[in-house]
Enzyme design. Structure first.
Site, PDB file in Angstrom:
ATOM      1  N   ASP A 293       0.978  -1.143   0.073  1.00 39.69           N
ATOM      2  CA  ASP A 293       0.069   0.031  -0.100  1.00 39.69           C
ATOM      3  C   ASP A 293       0.949   1.144   0.059  1.00 39.69           C
ATOM      4  O   ASP A 293       2.206   1.151   0.153  1.00 39.69           O
ATOM      5  CB  ASP A 293      -0.885  -0.079   0.941  1.00 39.69           C
ATOM      6  CG  ASP A 293      -2.122   0.849   0.857  1.00 39.69           C
ATOM      7  OD1 ASP A 293      -2.127   1.759  -0.018  1.00 39.69           O
ATOM      8  OD2 ASP A 293      -3.156   0.818   1.623  1.00 39.69           O
TER       9      ASP A 293
HETATM   10  C1  BGC Z   1      -5.039   3.020  -0.203  1.00 34.22           C
HETATM   11  C2  BGC Z   1      -5.443   1.965  -1.058  1.00 34.22           C
HETATM   12  C3  BGC Z   1      -5.198   2.445  -2.401  1.00 34.22           C
HETATM   13  C4  BGC Z   1      -3.824   3.232  -2.604  1.00 34.22           C
HETATM   14  C5  BGC Z   1      -3.664   3.553  -4.169  1.00 34.22           C
HETATM   15  C6  BGC Z   1      -3.950   4.108  -0.451  1.00 34.22           C
HETATM   16  O1  BGC Z   1      -3.772   5.099   0.571  1.00 34.22           O
HETATM   17  O2  BGC Z   1      -5.166   2.558   1.386  1.00 34.22           O
HETATM   18  O3  BGC Z   1      -6.393   1.064  -0.825  1.00 34.22           O
HETATM   19  O4  BGC Z   1      -5.136   1.326  -3.495  1.00 34.22           O
HETATM   20  O5  BGC Z   1      -4.011   4.300  -1.749  1.00 34.22           O
HETATM   21  O6  BGC Z   1      -4.656   4.609  -4.321  1.00 34.22           O
END
Ligand code: BGC
Length: 749
Positions: A293
């Site tokens: 993440d």
């Molecule tokens: C979130 C994810 C997301 C990623 C990309 C993160 O802050 O937790 O769920 O896929 O950002 O946008």
């Protein structure tokens, strides 16, 4: 340096590697797995360490952001071959432009993968995932994911960061909106359906995208429902409650996994070898790639698990992370780590192989631009069939929580006062994480839904969602006075759920309750329609209004769907997949809790010394599996084919359900089982099967479920997944709140 075009290089090297004799045209199909591996071997052989590291790096474009942008130089990295993937870059023209840089300006011309958070639709927005889960309709969820994939891939995307398969039992946590609710069994089936929907059967089909099971793992168990917070749970709970939806995604061939932000029992998920290697690779044989993440490698320093960024990178790569999202740690530190012998080059090769394999499977080496087609984009986006499905999905997701005196459905002759901050709203209605959904014009508000169907109504906003003042109350009160019935569309703003949107107060925000109480004084019946991304504390509303229609954030066609339900053109059939508490103090509260040694209703126990609160009862306001219809259903006693069950002899349970009301309707028939005792205490009940049926008024249907010994397995204290002989109780009903009505015995055979 002399530029070698990738295709030439690859052809020469493939030929060298596999030999002319084997170069048969049929085997050039990207679907040929052996050939793909050989091509990857050839490619790895000519890649520098820097180029390999490049394949393990993903950055966000700055055009659209989903988190803090630490580094804006993505185009430079792209030109230098330091990026294997990009996210938040969308549209045929823009993705083509960036792909051209990767293919034509880098030494090897390896195409990029384009990722994006396509969570509940791309441009046509479906209800938020937790809302859609309330339909319990797996085919529908597969279909909406397929449409989302079709629209996203028409705009140049190859990869969605979905489905989010985190189980959560904490409505304070804003991200509960993105999942399928609190139940592991249902959540696992939904995870499969969504993966299948996004990926289809063939990744090289240009209308499918790679799916990503996230957030691995146990992110939904954040302490106190605070986002990104610590997770400390037993291995039994991890295995039994939080992991199965991820395993289901692997079984459905999910292409990628995303690590979670949280630490799990002291080890951040992004550096967690137990999760990423022992379970994901060794136990489940996952063969896709793992992305972190957003900056979660870097965050291991703040977690206090890594000494510095290089150390964090080593921990992540060695644990099994293949791609670093946004943090730049692999880009900046992995080479040093490899030079110092902290990370084996073979581990890097493995990661690169996993990434390249999916690029081959997507068909990007055959045609890097196959997903960038402006003409197709124009035909597919917001296609009328998609909007129709969005309306159907929204109707099926609506849960009727209360309907006193059958105030609903509304009669067309009634004059309606349409009131509330969300009644004329096109912005919040599509909910959080709504990809490219328009917030100004495309979505249909309830007011527009009423207008489209020529309903007799007057509108007044009354108040804002949050804050504001009472000056618009007056107009709302006047409109209510002139009406026969008041419909109030209220709830949360889209920003109040999703990432970084935990709440410690689950009540309707702002002055909304106050407006309800003012309208109540007029004495007209009140129907409350809600948009929200979590179970709310509706105790006050439940006491005050006549009907409650839980519409979640219903998406692009939401206003039509709400109108269909309010006026009875669609008979609501949704059932909650999350428990609604009476107040925030009951949280976490979920249907399959343990009994304790002093349950509230224990016989003979002194009433004071039982497991309860002194200021609220234990039961929830609305339980898991609950939802009303405009008709009624009666359930016959479940009949078992045998009172004993053995490991090789399943039994069946049959129940006859009758539509006893005066309308056709759909019912979600649920089977719950309780293991009376075990070597590890068992939940008071567990959902084990369900079936959605349609019954005409007066019609009966017998629903049959098979119960096998496999259904009765759980993790014992040695973490073995086994069942145990003994007595089990069951019931079949339209909600989790029901008495047991039959029982059977599992025998050793
Ligand atoms: C979130 C994810 C997301 C990623 C990309 C993160 O802050 O937790 O769920 O896929 O950002 O946008």
């Amino acid at each position: 340096m002399k530029k070698i075009h990738f295709y030439i290089a690859l052809t020469i090297l493939s030929i060298t590697f596999i030999g002319w004799n084997n170069l048969n045209v049929d085997t050039l199909e990207p679907k040929n797995d052996d050939l793909i591996e050989k091509k990857i071997d050839s490619l790895l052989a000519i890649m520098t360490i820097e180029e390999k590291i490049g394949q393990t790096v993903i950055y966000s474009s700055v055009e659209d952001v989903t988190g803090p942008i630490l580094d804006k130089n993505y185009t430079t990295y792209l030109k230098n071959g330091q990026m294997g993937a990009i996210f938040n870059a969308t549209g045929s023209a823009f993705t083509r432009k960036l792909q051209k840089i990767a293919v034509e300006e880098t030494r090897l011309g390896i195409p990029l993968i384009f990722g994006y958070d396509v969570i509940h639709g791309y441009k046509t927005i479906f209800p938020i995932p937790m809302g859609e889960a309330s339909s319990w309709d797996l085919e529908l969820m597969e279909k909406t994911a397929r449409i989302a994939a079709k629209e996203a891939s028409a705009e140049g995307l190859h990869w969605t960061f979905a489905p989010m398969v985190d189980i959560s039992r904490d409505p304070r946590w804003g991200r509960i909106a993105e999942g399928a609710g609190e139940d592991t069994y249902l959540g696992s089936l939904i995870a499969k359906a969504r993966v299948k929907g996004f990926q289809g059967d063939d990744l090289s089909n240009k209308h499918t995208v790679l799916a990503c099971a996230k957030h691995y793992a146990a992110y939904g168990a954040a302490q106190a429902g605070r986002d990104y917070h610590t997770v400390d749970i037993s291995l039994n709970t991890l295995r039994e409650t939080y992991l199965p939806p991820f395993k289901a995604a692997v079984d459905a061939d999910v292409a990628t996994f995303m690590t979670s932000f949280n630490e799990l029992n002291g080890v951040p998920a992004t550096g967690n070898e137990f999760l990423l290697k022992d379970i994901l690779r060794d136990e489940w044989n996952f063969s896709g790639f793992v992305v972190t993440d957003y900056t979660s490698i870097n965050e291991m320093v703040l977690h206090g698990y890594a000494e510095n960024l290089q150390h964090a990178g080593e921990l992540a790569m060695n644990a099994g992370v293949d791609m670093d999202m946004q943090g730049g740690v692999f880009k900046n530190h992995l080479k040093t780590a490899i030079d110092e012998g902290k990370v084996e080059i073979s581990r890097l090769d493995e990661a690169v192989r996993d990434v390249l394999r999916l690029k081959f499977k997507l068909g990007l080496f055959d045609d890097p631009y196959k997903y960038c087609n402006e003409a197709e984009e124009a035909n597919i986006i917001l296609h009328k069939d998609h909007l129709e499905t969005a309306r159907d999905a929204a109707r099926k997701s609506i849960v009727l929580l209360k309907n006193d005196n059958n105030i609903l459905p509304l009669n067309n002759s009634k004059k309606v006062a349409l009131i509330g901050p969300l009644a004329d709203d096109q912005f919040h209605i599509i909910g959080n994480w709504a990809a490219k959904g328009d917030r100004d014009g495309t979505a249909v508000s309830v007011k527009e839904g009423f207008e489209a169907q020529n309903k007799s109504f007057k509108f007044a906003k009354g108040c804002e969602i949050e804050g504001g003042d009472t000056k618009s109350f007056k107009e709302a009160i006047a409109v209510a006075k002139a009406s026969d019935v008041v419909v109030m569309v209220m709830g949360e703003s889209e920003r109040m759920s999703g990432e970084a949107a935990s709440r410690s107060n689950l009540k309707l925000p702002g002055l909304q309750q106050q407006l309800i109480s003012e309208i109540k004084k007029i004495g007209k019946p009140i129907v409350l329609v809600l948009y929200n991304g979590r179970p709310l504390n509706l105790s006050y509303e439940n006491e005050t209004v006549d009907a409650i229609v839980e519409a979640w954030f219903p998406g692009t066609s939401g206003g039509h769907a709400v109108t269909d339900v309010l006026y009875g053109d669609y008979n609501p059939s949704g059932k909650l997949t999350v428990t609604f508490p009476r107040n925030v103090g009951q949280v976490p509260i979920y249907y399959n809790m343990k009994n304790t040694g002093r349950p509230e209703d224990a016989e003979g126990a002194h009433s004071r010394y039982v497991s309860k609160y002194i200021d609220v009862e234990n039961s929830p306001l609305f339980p898991f599996g609950y939802g009303l219809s405009y008709t009624s259903f009666s359930y016959g006693k479940p009949v078992l084919s045998n009172q004993t069950l053995s490991n090789n002899q399943p039994i069946t349970v049959k129940t006859t359900i009758t539509n006893t009301g005066d309308r056709n309707g759909e019912e979600i028939v649920q089977l719950y089982i309780k293991d009376r005792f075990g070597s590890v205490t068992r939940p008071t009940k567990e959902l084990k099967n369900f079936k959605k049926i349609t019954l005409k008024k007066g019609e009966s249907q017998t629903v049959e479920f098979i119960i096998s010994a496999e259904n009765l397995k759980f993790y014992n204290n040695n973490l073995e997944f086994k069942n145990e002989p003994g007595d089990y109780d069951l019931f079949v009903a339209g909600s989790s709140n029901h008495e047991f009505t039959n029982s059977f015995t599992l025998i050793n055979n």
